[in-house]
Design a protein around this motif. Structure first.
Motif, PDB file in Angstrom:
ATOM      1  N   ILE A 290      50.132 129.890 147.282  1.00 14.79           N
ATOM      2  CA  ILE A 290      50.292 131.183 147.935  1.00 14.79           C
ATOM      3  C   ILE A 290      48.973 131.921 147.808  1.00 14.79           C
ATOM      4  CG2 ILE A 290      51.547 133.375 147.931  1.00 14.79           C
ATOM      5  CD1 ILE A 290      53.837 131.842 146.475  1.00 14.79           C
ATOM      6  N   VAL A 291      48.437 132.420 148.938  1.00 13.04           N
ATOM      7  CA  VAL A 291      47.163 133.137 148.928  1.00 13.04           C
ATOM      8  C   VAL A 291      47.322 134.444 149.701  1.00 13.04           C
ATOM      9  CG1 VAL A 291      45.839 130.989 148.769  1.00 13.04           C
ATOM     10  CG2 VAL A 291      46.322 131.994 151.030  1.00 13.04           C
ATOM     11  N   PRO A 292      46.424 135.412 149.499  1.00 12.72           N
ATOM     12  CA  PRO A 292      46.498 136.670 150.249  1.00 12.72           C
ATOM     13  C   PRO A 292      46.264 136.441 151.743  1.00 12.72           C
ATOM     14  CG  PRO A 292      45.094 136.910 148.316  1.00 12.72           C
ATOM     15  CD  PRO A 292      45.357 135.443 148.489  1.00 12.72           C
ATOM     16  N   PRO A 293      46.837 137.271 152.594  1.00 13.17           N
ATOM     17  CA  PRO A 293      46.625 137.129 154.040  1.00 13.17           C
ATOM     18  C   PRO A 293      45.149 137.207 154.415  1.00 13.17           C
ATOM     19  CG  PRO A 293      48.444 138.633 153.609  1.00 13.17           C
ATOM     20  CD  PRO A 293      47.796 138.347 152.287  1.00 13.17           C
ATOM     21  N   GLY A 294      44.736 136.300 155.297  1.00 11.65           N
ATOM     22  CA  GLY A 294      43.400 136.352 155.867  1.00 11.65           C
ATOM     23  C   GLY A 294      42.287 135.690 155.093  1.00 11.65           C
ATOM     24  N   VAL A 295      42.596 135.051 153.950  1.00  8.83           N
ATOM     25  CA  VAL A 295      41.507 134.481 153.132  1.00  8.83           C
ATOM     26  C   VAL A 295      41.428 132.956 153.214  1.00  8.83           C
ATOM     27  CG1 VAL A 295      41.756 136.414 151.512  1.00  8.83           C
ATOM     28  CG2 VAL A 295      42.849 134.216 150.988  1.00  8.83           C
ATOM     29  N   SER A 296      42.352 132.328 153.910  1.00  8.89           N
ATOM     30  CA  SER A 296      42.458 130.863 153.847  1.00  8.89           C
ATOM     31  C   SER A 296      41.157 130.152 154.201  1.00  8.89           C
ATOM     32  CB  SER A 296      43.576 130.381 154.778  1.00  8.89           C
ATOM     33  OG  SER A 296      44.828 130.840 154.326  1.00  8.89           O
ATOM     34  N   LYS A 297      40.561 130.498 155.327  1.00  5.62           N
ATOM     35  CA  LYS A 297      39.349 129.803 155.759  1.00  5.62           C
ATOM     36  C   LYS A 297      38.188 130.073 154.813  1.00  5.62           C
ATOM     37  CE  LYS A 297      40.448 129.474 160.690  1.00  5.62           C
ATOM     38  NZ  LYS A 297      40.017 129.853 162.063  1.00  5.62           N
ATOM     39  N   GLU A 298      38.082 131.329 154.367  1.00  9.47           N
ATOM     40  CA  GLU A 298      36.989 131.686 153.452  1.00  9.47           C
ATOM     41  C   GLU A 298      37.109 130.927 152.140  1.00  9.47           C
ATOM     42  OE1 GLU A 298      35.741 135.492 150.681  1.00  9.47           O
ATOM     43  OE2 GLU A 298      36.936 135.833 152.490  1.00  9.47           O
ATOM     44  N   TRP A 299      38.321 130.899 151.581  1.00 12.29           N
ATOM     45  CA  TRP A 299      38.509 130.205 150.313  1.00 12.29           C
ATOM     46  C   TRP A 299      38.311 128.696 150.475  1.00 12.29           C
ATOM     47  CZ3 TRP A 299      42.930 132.455 146.783  1.00 12.29           C
ATOM     48  CH2 TRP A 299      42.655 133.809 146.524  1.00 12.29           C
ATOM     49  N   ALA A 300      38.817 128.155 151.560  1.00 10.55           N
ATOM     50  CA  ALA A 300      38.677 126.715 151.784  1.00 10.55           C
ATOM     51  C   ALA A 300      37.207 126.317 151.870  1.00 10.55           C
ATOM     52  CB  ALA A 300      39.407 126.308 153.058  1.00 10.55           C
ATOM     53  N   ALA A 301      36.423 127.136 152.556  1.00 10.24           N
ATOM     54  CA  ALA A 301      34.991 126.838 152.682  1.00 10.24           C
ATOM     55  C   ALA A 301      34.306 126.908 151.322  1.00 10.24           C
ATOM     56  CB  ALA A 301      34.350 127.819 153.665  1.00 10.24           C
ATOM     57  N   ALA A 302      34.653 127.907 150.529  1.00 14.70           N
ATOM     58  CA  ALA A 302      34.027 128.068 149.212  1.00 14.70           C
ATOM     59  C   ALA A 302      34.382 126.921 148.276  1.00 14.70           C
ATOM     60  CB  ALA A 302      34.458 129.405 148.604  1.00 14.70           C
ATOM     61  N   MET A 303      35.546 126.295 148.507  1.00 18.12           N
ATOM     62  CA  MET A 303      35.993 125.192 147.639  1.00 18.12           C
ATOM     63  C   MET A 303      35.707 123.821 148.248  1.00 18.12           C
ATOM     64  SD  MET A 303      39.680 126.743 146.545  1.00 18.12           S
ATOM     65  CE  MET A 303      39.836 128.492 146.194  1.00 18.12           C
ATOM     66  N   ALA A 304      34.970 123.819 149.374  1.00 19.32           N
ATOM     67  CA  ALA A 304      34.602 122.567 150.049  1.00 19.32           C
ATOM     68  C   ALA A 304      35.822 121.760 150.465  1.00 19.32           C
ATOM     69  CB  ALA A 304      33.687 121.733 149.150  1.00 19.32           C
ATOM     70  N   LEU A 305      36.857 122.445 150.949  1.00 20.11           N
ATOM     71  CA  LEU A 305      38.038 121.765 151.471  1.00 20.11           C
ATOM     72  C   LEU A 305      37.819 121.409 152.931  1.00 20.11           C
ATOM     73  CD1 LEU A 305      40.904 124.027 150.024  1.00 20.11           C
ATOM     74  CD2 LEU A 305      39.781 122.060 148.954  1.00 20.11           C
ATOM     75  N   GLU A 306      38.368 120.291 153.340  1.00 22.35           N
ATOM     76  CA  GLU A 306      38.225 119.848 154.729  1.00 22.35           C
ATOM     77  C   GLU A 306      39.529 120.090 155.491  1.00 22.35           C
ATOM     78  OE1 GLU A 306      37.161 115.774 154.718  1.00 22.35           O
ATOM     79  OE2 GLU A 306      35.415 116.036 153.401  1.00 22.35           O
ATOM     80  N   PRO A 307      39.462 120.634 156.716  1.00 25.28           N
ATOM     81  CA  PRO A 307      40.686 120.811 157.509  1.00 25.28           C
ATOM     82  C   PRO A 307      41.366 119.465 157.711  1.00 25.28           C
ATOM     83  CG  PRO A 307      38.825 121.928 158.535  1.00 25.28           C
ATOM     84  CD  PRO A 307      38.260 121.071 157.436  1.00 25.28           C
ATOM     85  N   ALA A 308      42.694 119.436 157.568  1.00 22.63           N
ATOM     86  CA  ALA A 308      43.408 118.151 157.668  1.00 22.63           C
ATOM     87  C   ALA A 308      44.856 118.393 158.071  1.00 22.63           C
ATOM     88  CB  ALA A 308      43.335 117.401 156.354  1.00 22.63           C
ATOM     89  N   GLU A 309      45.130 118.338 159.349  1.00 23.16           N
ATOM     90  CA  GLU A 309      46.523 118.470 159.795  1.00 23.16           C
ATOM     91  C   GLU A 309      47.335 117.258 159.357  1.00 23.16           C
ATOM     92  OE1 GLU A 309      48.332 120.896 161.158  1.00 23.16           O
ATOM     93  OE2 GLU A 309      46.565 122.127 160.740  1.00 23.16           O
ATOM     94  N   LYS A 310      46.684 116.084 159.304  1.00 27.29           N
ATOM     95  CA  LYS A 310      47.338 114.876 158.806  1.00 27.29           C
ATOM     96  C   LYS A 310      46.637 114.445 157.519  1.00 27.29           C
ATOM     97  CE  LYS A 310      48.886 113.116 163.292  1.00 27.29           C
ATOM     98  NZ  LYS A 310      48.850 111.965 164.240  1.00 27.29           N
ATOM     99  N   GLY A 311      47.457 114.025 156.547  1.00 25.23           N
ATOM    100  CA  GLY A 311      46.893 113.573 155.277  1.00 25.23           C
ATOM    101  C   GLY A 311      46.450 114.693 154.367  1.00 25.23           C
ATOM    102  N   ALA A 312      46.903 115.913 154.639  1.00 19.13           N
ATOM    103  CA  ALA A 312      46.511 117.049 153.804  1.00 19.13           C
ATOM    104  C   ALA A 312      47.139 116.932 152.417  1.00 19.13           C
ATOM    105  CB  ALA A 312      46.948 118.355 154.458  1.00 19.13           C
ATOM    106  N   ASN A 313      46.388 117.373 151.405  1.00 21.73           N
ATOM    107  CA  ASN A 313      46.958 117.436 150.062  1.00 21.73           C
ATOM    108  C   ASN A 313      46.889 118.851 149.482  1.00 21.73           C
ATOM    109  OD1 ASN A 313      44.223 117.525 149.599  1.00 21.73           O
ATOM    110  ND2 ASN A 313      44.168 115.811 148.145  1.00 21.73           N
ATOM    111  N   VAL A 314      46.413 119.807 150.276  1.00 22.46           N
ATOM    112  CA  VAL A 314      46.392 121.219 149.886  1.00 22.46           C
ATOM    113  C   VAL A 314      46.927 122.053 151.039  1.00 22.46           C
ATOM    114  CG1 VAL A 314      44.965 123.188 149.216  1.00 22.46           C
ATOM    115  CG2 VAL A 314      44.403 120.891 148.370  1.00 22.46           C
ATOM    116  N   THR A 315      47.863 122.945 150.751  1.00 24.22           N
ATOM    117  CA  THR A 315      48.381 123.866 151.758  1.00 24.22           C
ATOM    118  C   THR A 315      48.241 125.286 151.243  1.00 24.22           C
ATOM    119  OG1 THR A 315      50.001 122.257 152.555  1.00 24.22           O
ATOM    120  CG2 THR A 315      50.388 124.561 153.105  1.00 24.22           C
ATOM    121  N   PHE A 316      47.606 126.145 152.049  1.00 27.67           N
ATOM    122  CA  PHE A 316      47.541 127.572 151.752  1.00 27.67           C
ATOM    123  C   PHE A 316      48.642 128.274 152.543  1.00 27.67           C
ATOM    124  CE2 PHE A 316      42.687 127.595 150.783  1.00 27.67           C
ATOM    125  CZ  PHE A 316      42.951 127.156 149.491  1.00 27.67           C
TER     126      PHE A 316
END
Length: 375
Positions: A290-316
């Motif tokens: 669970i994350v605050p509204p509007g931060v998903s992309k910013e946090w994902a970039a800072a943590m070097a997460l890759e967008p993944a509609e399939k095979g995802a192992n992290v969901t915000f």
């Protein structure tokens, strides 16, 4: 058919007639007197059912809507009447435009006959006759109002009430002011929320005025009602899915906890959190956060997460309010933030993988509740 002044009662008698070939002999409103006032019924209808030679007296209470608290009062009225008129052979019947599932179950358990006008649901048991016709009815405005309890500040009151019960158990009595502080909301919000829960007979009360205290009496039923609303809300939430390579011993859960440690307004939930709270329930290779509204992309970039509609192992999951109340930390994972046990359980109802099985086991082990109950 004799003159029946109440349209709801007429519908009931017509439904009974279709099944039994009933003939109405007489219908009257009971005269109020000092002796009978406390156990007076709306109507006494004398009928002859099919081939039965003698008349049967139906003692009928007619209502617009009946919920569990109302049903309990009606059961008590019929019981008092049976005791007062010990020799009478009256058949108790509740006729209502709407009967909630909980009210229907209670009346069945107490062997009180009923008819729901909105759907045509008919339960009639007397002598050798046993009629049980179940039909689904449209939800009335009152039921929608109950659902509204699980939104906004009122949802915080529900969460606080459940959490207080989990910690205190049978001693979980508390005042409205105490509950408002616990739920971080106003006494007015607490009052309006509790009125709906009282109507459902999900809470006990003692005292009055400044000494009024309440206690959650049916936590499983309250949680199930919350779960029904939660399931409907899940598909509408804003979710983003990502992939992170996690090679450490703690897998994806510890990998994400390390990267979230210095941030605020988040909580681990779902299968990863539930398995950390009650280990060995099942293997988990994904993290829902669970994350605050509007931060998903910013946090994902800072943590070097890759967008993944399939095979995802992290969901915000972007949320505020009740979802972030009563979080906990795992002493074996310094800096960790876990959602409350109730939010973990609700998030396991998403139907993903083996989450349904995990939810049932988590409910028993972590929440100390039995299986999910509807009605």
């Amino acid at each position: 058919m004799a003159n029946i002044p109440d349209a709801r009662v007429r519908r009931f008698l017509e439904a009974l007639d279709q099944v039994t070939g009933m003939e109405v002999v007489d219908c009257k409103e009971e005269v109020v007197s000092d002796n009978v006032g406390r156990v007076r019924l709306d109507f006494l209808v004398h009928v002859r059912l099919g081939d039965i030679g003698r008349d049967t007296v139906l003692g009928i209470e007619a209502k617009d809507s009946v919920y569990p608290r109302d049903a309990k009062k009606l059961v008590d009225t019929f019981a008092a009447r049976a005791k007062y008129f010990a020799e009478a052979d009256e058949v108790p019947v509740v006729v209502s435009t709407y009967l909630s599932d909980g009210a229907q179950k209670l009346l069945r358990d107490e062997e009180v006959n009923f008819f729901e006008v909105a759907s045509g649901t008919l339960y009639y048991r007397h002598g050798l006759r046993h009629i049980d016709i179940r039909r689904e009815s449209n939800e009335p405005a009152e039921e929608r109002r109950i659902r509204s309890v699980f939104n906004g500040a009122r949802e915080q009151v529900v969460h606080a009430l459940l959490e207080h019960w989990r910690i205190e158990g049978d001693d979980a009595w508390l005042s409205g002011a105490d509950l408002a502080n616990l739920a971080e909301t106003s006494p007015f919000t607490v009052s309006t929320t509790m009125k709906e829960l009282e109507r459902q007979s999900w809470v006990d009360m003692r005292g009055s005025g400044p000494t009024l205290r309440r206690r959650l009496s049916h936590p499983g039923l309250l949680l199930d009602a919350w779960a029904d609303v939660w399931r409907q809300r899940l598909p509408r939430e804003k979710r983003t899915r990502w992939y992170a390579y996690a090679s450490g011993r703690g897998g994806i859960v510890d990998h994400m906890l390390e990267r979230l440690a210095n941030r605020n307004g988040w909580a681990l939930t779902g299968a990863g959190a539930a398995n950390a709270m009650a280990p060995h329930l099942t293997a988990v290779d994904r993290a829902s956060i669970i994350v605050p509204p509007g931060v998903s992309k910013e946090w994902a970039a800072a943590m070097a997460l890759e967008p993944a509609e399939k095979g995802a192992n992290v969901t915000f999951v972007e949320r505020t309010g009740a979802s972030l109340m009563f979080g906990d930390t795992n002493p074996e994972r310094p800096g960790s933030h876990f959602a409350s046990r109730f939010v973990m359980y609700l998030d396991l109802l998403d139907g993903v993988g083996r989450n349904k099985e995990l939810a049932a086991e988590f409910r028993r082990k972590a929440l100390k509740l039995g299986e999910e109950i509807h009605g």
